[in-house]
Scaffold this active site. Structure first.
Site, PDB file in Angstrom:
ATOM      1  N   GLU A 199      -4.595  -2.512   9.348  1.00 35.20           N
ATOM      2  CA  GLU A 199      -3.849  -3.038  10.491  1.00 35.20           C
ATOM      3  C   GLU A 199      -4.495  -2.694  11.828  1.00 35.20           C
ATOM      4  O   GLU A 199      -4.884  -1.563  12.049  1.00 35.20           O
ATOM      5  CB  GLU A 199      -2.420  -2.457  10.492  1.00 35.20           C
ATOM      6  CG  GLU A 199      -1.691  -2.721   9.186  1.00 35.20           C
ATOM      7  CD  GLU A 199      -0.332  -2.023   9.098  1.00 35.20           C
ATOM      8  OE1 GLU A 199       0.240  -1.663  10.155  1.00 35.20           O
ATOM      9  OE2 GLU A 199       0.149  -1.844   7.972  1.00 35.20           O
TER      10      GLU A 199
ATOM     11  N   ASP B 182       1.962   8.336   7.151  1.00 33.13           N
ATOM     12  CA  ASP B 182       2.777   7.383   6.384  1.00 33.13           C
ATOM     13  C   ASP B 182       2.746   7.817   4.913  1.00 33.13           C
ATOM     14  O   ASP B 182       3.634   8.539   4.443  1.00 33.13           O
ATOM     15  CB  ASP B 182       2.214   5.964   6.601  1.00 33.13           C
ATOM     16  CG  ASP B 182       2.806   4.915   5.686  1.00 33.13           C
ATOM     17  OD1 ASP B 182       3.805   5.189   5.010  1.00 33.13           O
ATOM     18  OD2 ASP B 182       2.268   3.785   5.629  1.00 33.13           O
TER      19      ASP B 182
ATOM     20  N   GLU C  87       1.680  -9.399   7.180  1.00 33.62           N
ATOM     21  CA  GLU C  87       2.523  -8.955   8.290  1.00 33.62           C
ATOM     22  C   GLU C  87       2.392  -9.870   9.500  1.00 33.62           C
ATOM     23  O   GLU C  87       2.782  -9.510  10.608  1.00 33.62           O
ATOM     24  CB  GLU C  87       2.208  -7.497   8.640  1.00 33.62           C
ATOM     25  CG  GLU C  87       2.528  -6.583   7.444  1.00 33.62           C
ATOM     26  CD  GLU C  87       2.436  -5.099   7.738  1.00 33.62           C
ATOM     27  OE1 GLU C  87       1.878  -4.721   8.787  1.00 33.62           O
ATOM     28  OE2 GLU C  87       2.930  -4.318   6.908  1.00 33.62           O
TER      29      GLU C  87
ATOM     30  N   GLU D 166      -2.526   5.577  12.338  1.00 34.16           N
ATOM     31  CA  GLU D 166      -1.663   5.922  11.214  1.00 34.16           C
ATOM     32  C   GLU D 166      -2.530   6.107   9.967  1.00 34.16           C
ATOM     33  O   GLU D 166      -3.488   5.353   9.761  1.00 34.16           O
ATOM     34  CB  GLU D 166      -0.666   4.779  11.020  1.00 34.16           C
ATOM     35  CG  GLU D 166       0.268   4.928   9.842  1.00 34.16           C
ATOM     36  CD  GLU D 166       1.107   3.667   9.683  1.00 34.16           C
ATOM     37  OE1 GLU D 166       1.430   3.011  10.701  1.00 34.16           O
ATOM     38  OE2 GLU D 166       1.429   3.320   8.537  1.00 34.16           O
TER      39      GLU D 166
ATOM     40  N   LYS E 183       7.037  -0.093  14.454  1.00 34.54           N
ATOM     41  CA  LYS E 183       5.972  -1.006  14.002  1.00 34.54           C
ATOM     42  C   LYS E 183       6.638  -1.992  13.064  1.00 34.54           C
ATOM     43  O   LYS E 183       7.235  -1.624  12.064  1.00 34.54           O
ATOM     44  CB  LYS E 183       4.844  -0.187  13.369  1.00 34.54           C
ATOM     45  CG  LYS E 183       4.528  -0.469  11.954  1.00 34.54           C
ATOM     46  CD  LYS E 183       3.194   0.109  11.552  1.00 34.54           C
ATOM     47  CE  LYS E 183       3.143   0.158  10.039  1.00 34.54           C
ATOM     48  NZ  LYS E 183       1.806   0.343   9.507  1.00 34.54           N
TER      49      LYS E 183
ATOM     50  N   HIS F 192      -3.285  -6.115   2.746  1.00 32.21           N
ATOM     51  CA  HIS F 192      -2.383  -7.128   3.297  1.00 32.21           C
ATOM     52  C   HIS F 192      -3.062  -8.474   3.539  1.00 32.21           C
ATOM     53  O   HIS F 192      -2.459  -9.390   4.089  1.00 32.21           O
ATOM     54  CB  HIS F 192      -1.759  -6.635   4.606  1.00 32.21           C
ATOM     55  CG  HIS F 192      -0.852  -5.469   4.407  1.00 32.21           C
ATOM     56  ND1 HIS F 192      -0.365  -4.719   5.446  1.00 32.21           N
ATOM     57  CD2 HIS F 192      -0.330  -4.928   3.279  1.00 32.21           C
ATOM     58  CE1 HIS F 192       0.411  -3.761   4.972  1.00 32.21           C
ATOM     59  NE2 HIS F 192       0.438  -3.854   3.668  1.00 32.21           N
TER      60      HIS F 192
ATOM     61  N   LYS G 212       9.925   4.987   6.909  1.00 34.00           N
ATOM     62  CA  LYS G 212      10.243   3.766   6.168  1.00 34.00           C
ATOM     63  C   LYS G 212      11.413   4.109   5.254  1.00 34.00           C
ATOM     64  O   LYS G 212      11.254   4.911   4.314  1.00 34.00           O
ATOM     65  CB  LYS G 212       9.051   3.338   5.320  1.00 34.00           C
ATOM     66  CG  LYS G 212       7.819   2.885   6.107  1.00 34.00           C
ATOM     67  CD  LYS G 212       6.618   2.786   5.171  1.00 34.00           C
ATOM     68  CE  LYS G 212       5.487   1.942   5.760  1.00 34.00           C
ATOM     69  NZ  LYS G 212       4.246   2.089   4.959  1.00 34.00           N
TER      70      LYS G 212
ATOM     71  N   SER H 248       0.871  -1.182   0.000  1.00 30.65           N
ATOM     72  CA  SER H 248       0.000   0.000   0.000  1.00 30.65           C
ATOM     73  C   SER H 248       0.906   1.229   0.000  1.00 30.65           C
ATOM     74  O   SER H 248       1.068   1.918   0.991  1.00 30.65           O
ATOM     75  CB  SER H 248      -0.927   0.000   1.214  1.00 30.65           C
ATOM     76  OG  SER H 248      -0.190   0.027   2.420  1.00 30.65           O
TER      77      SER H 248
ATOM     78  N   HIS I  72       8.698  -1.127   9.322  1.00 31.66           N
ATOM     79  CA  HIS I  72       8.949  -2.111   8.275  1.00 31.66           C
ATOM     80  C   HIS I  72       8.081  -1.806   7.059  1.00 31.66           C
ATOM     81  O   HIS I  72       7.303  -0.850   7.065  1.00 31.66           O
ATOM     82  CB  HIS I  72       8.616  -3.518   8.794  1.00 31.66           C
ATOM     83  CG  HIS I  72       7.152  -3.705   9.092  1.00 31.66           C
ATOM     84  ND1 HIS I  72       6.572  -4.925   9.311  1.00 31.66           N
ATOM     85  CD2 HIS I  72       6.143  -2.791   9.211  1.00 31.66           C
ATOM     86  CE1 HIS I  72       5.283  -4.768   9.539  1.00 31.66           C
ATOM     87  NE2 HIS I  72       5.012  -3.490   9.484  1.00 31.66           N
TER      88      HIS I  72
ATOM     89  N   ASP J 166      -3.908   1.181  11.690  1.00 32.53           N
ATOM     90  CA  ASP J 166      -3.504   1.817  10.429  1.00 32.53           C
ATOM     91  C   ASP J 166      -4.578   1.481   9.401  1.00 32.53           C
ATOM     92  O   ASP J 166      -4.520   0.433   8.760  1.00 32.53           O
ATOM     93  CB  ASP J 166      -2.136   1.318   9.955  1.00 32.53           C
ATOM     94  CG  ASP J 166      -1.736   1.942   8.618  1.00 32.53           C
ATOM     95  OD1 ASP J 166      -2.469   2.850   8.151  1.00 32.53           O
ATOM     96  OD2 ASP J 166      -0.704   1.538   8.044  1.00 32.53           O
TER      97      ASP J 166
HETATM   98  P1  PGA Z   1       3.083  -1.291   3.017  1.00 30.63           P
HETATM   99  O1  PGA Z   1       2.150  -1.186   4.296  1.00 30.63           O
HETATM  100  O2  PGA Z   1       4.444  -1.643   3.420  1.00 30.63           O
HETATM  101  O3  PGA Z   1       2.350  -2.321   2.233  1.00 30.63           O
HETATM  102  O4  PGA Z   1       3.022   0.075   2.344  1.00 30.63           O
HETATM  103  C1  PGA Z   1       2.578  -0.768   5.537  1.00 30.63           C
HETATM  104  C2  PGA Z   1       1.864   0.467   5.978  1.00 30.63           C
HETATM  105  O5  PGA Z   1       0.930   0.967   5.310  1.00 30.63           O
HETATM  106  O6  PGA Z   1       2.230   1.013   6.988  1.00 30.63           O
HETATM  107 ZN    ZN Z   2       0.689   2.718   6.791  1.00 25.06          ZN
END
Ligand code: PGA
Ligand code: ZN
Length: 426
Positions: A162, A310, A203, A283, A386, A153, A335, A40, A363, A240
């Protein structure tokens, strides 16, 4: 001094190809890093270079990125001082020459950037967290453990991506992991008893066929209680929704639940969840293209809930500055592969900290056994990480590395707990 730079294609946790890079120094020291990959992704992330050849890896090959590492990038990096991370990263960015790192690929650049940092740490016989963070790096992060997966996911109807637990009341990081594992296994039994699947998503969290966020939050809250912990005081909840994923033409389309919510209705719903459950952090509550929604929600609940950007910031210091200036949230997710070099990721952390914002090291949904982000969480002292559920080695590798770091720091280690999360009742 960097003597050689190599790379190869390895597998990530979804079974897709990704770049792994090796950097060797003249003194024989070695660093290796594997690059993660999102599902995502934010629209303004640095570009992950994929070959697009449908005959190989379903188009997802990274042969070109690997060739860039062993060719142009190696030529530019060999002979450079590995202790000058900022200089190396600036050279990589300049070599690529594009604003979004689309020529050489952020996956090519990041592999080398992180492998060089690890080689430099090895050369000084220092753990990575101390090499980057110095002698003061001793804060273990609050883990946000993702125990229910939905959205992009998992293939269940849950619209939100999440649902996480954060052991704010643990005394140590190791205890936080134990608490998380206990709740994870209670949740497994509860889901089974209710006739749900206990298969896991990308995840490592369960992916039951639930339809609403309330159902997921009810299961998680009950599992916390049934394990013997107090929701809120011992374990806070984190979500999230990954809202950019279901924001279409100005409307939040909850396909699984079968409803559409305007930005105001979506914010009302989130504010209701934040007040009805012990939610300490959300998030991407609003979509990356809904900055008005972001500002409205921040004004409404930002005093009692951490709101972490994010997709909206993509670990990009310039986007983050703009968000800080205009009141878009109060926290940033970091990230490393969203921006493509270690130096730029650390700059985003520094900018957030200067503004009094919180930082969550993160991650991607596609991970490897690489544990660099565990060290980065301690190096930056950001106090939150996270990195998925209490299952799947791609996720637990990071928790295990943090357990080792806490042990190594001994009595100087500090566990952040809930101290950095802003909810008044914690
Ligand atoms: P992604 O998801 O690594 O698939 O982008 C993680 C997130 O949205 O935090
Ligand atoms: Zn996110």
């Amino acid at each position: 001094t960097i003597r050689s730079v190599t790379a190869r294609t390895v597998l990530d946790s979804r079974g897709n190809p990704t770049v792994e890079a090796d950097v060797r120094l003249a003194d024989g020291s070695h660093g290796r890093a594997a690059v993660p990959s999102g599902a995502s992704t934010g629209a303004r992330e640095a570009v992950e270079l994929r070959d697009g050849d449908p005959a190989r890896w379903h188009g997802k090959g990274v042969d070109r990125a690997v060739a860039h590492v062993t060719g142009e990038i190696a030529a530019a990096a060999v002979g450079r001082d590995a202790d000058d991370q900022a200089g190396l990263d600036a050279a990589l960015v300049a070599l690529d020459g594009t604003a979004d790192k689309s020529r050489l690929g952020a996956n090519a650049l990041l592999g080398v950037s992180l492998a060089a940092a690890k080689a430099a740490a090895a050369s000084h016989r220092q753990p990575l967290y101390r090499h980057i963070g110095g002698a003061d790096a001793r804060l273990l992060p609050l883990p946000m453990m993702n125990i229910v997966n939905g959205g992009a996911h998992a293939d269940n109807p849950l619209d939100f991506q999440e649902f996480m637990i954060a052991p704010v009341g643990a005394a140590t990081f190791a205890e936080a992991v134990r608490m998380g594992s206990e709740v994870f296994h209670t949740l497994r039994r509860d889901l089974l008893a209710a006739g749900h699947s206990t298969g896991v998503g990308d995840e490592g969290g369960f992916a039951p066929a639930l339809r609403t966020a309330e159902e997921a939050l009810d299961f998680v809250t009950a599992a916390v209680e049934r394990t013997g912990y107090r929701p809120g005081a011992d374990i806070g909840l984190v979500m999230d929704p990954a809202s950019s994923e279901f924001f279409h033409d100005g409307v939040y389309v909850y396909a699984g639940e079968g409803v559409r919510r305007t930005p105001t209705e979506h914010a009302d719903y989130l504010a209701h969840l934040i007040d009805a459950y012990p939610v300490v952090s959300v998030e991407d509550p609003m979509a990356e293209d809904d900055l008005d929604g972001w500002r409205d929600l921040t004004a409404r609940v930002g005093d009692r809930c951490q709101l972490t950007g994010d997709d909206v910031f993509c670990t990009n210091e310039q986007l983050l500055r703009e968000g800080i200036r205009t009141g878009v949230g109060n926290s940033v997710l970091v990230k490393v592969n969203q921006i493509g070099t270690l130096t730029e990721a650390l700059a985003a952390v520094a900018t957030a900290h200067r503004a009094g914002w919180t930082v969550v090291m993160s991650h991607r949904s596609g991970e490897t056994e690489d544990t660099t982000i565990a060290d980065l969480a301690v190096a930056t002292g950001c106090g939150q990480i996270k990195t998925g559920s209490l299952s799947r080695s791609d996720r637990t590798a990071k928790y295990n590395q943090l357990i080792r770091i806490e042990e190594e720091l001994g009595s100087s280690a500090r566990y952040a707990g809930g101290a950095l999360i802003r909810r008044g009742d914690l």
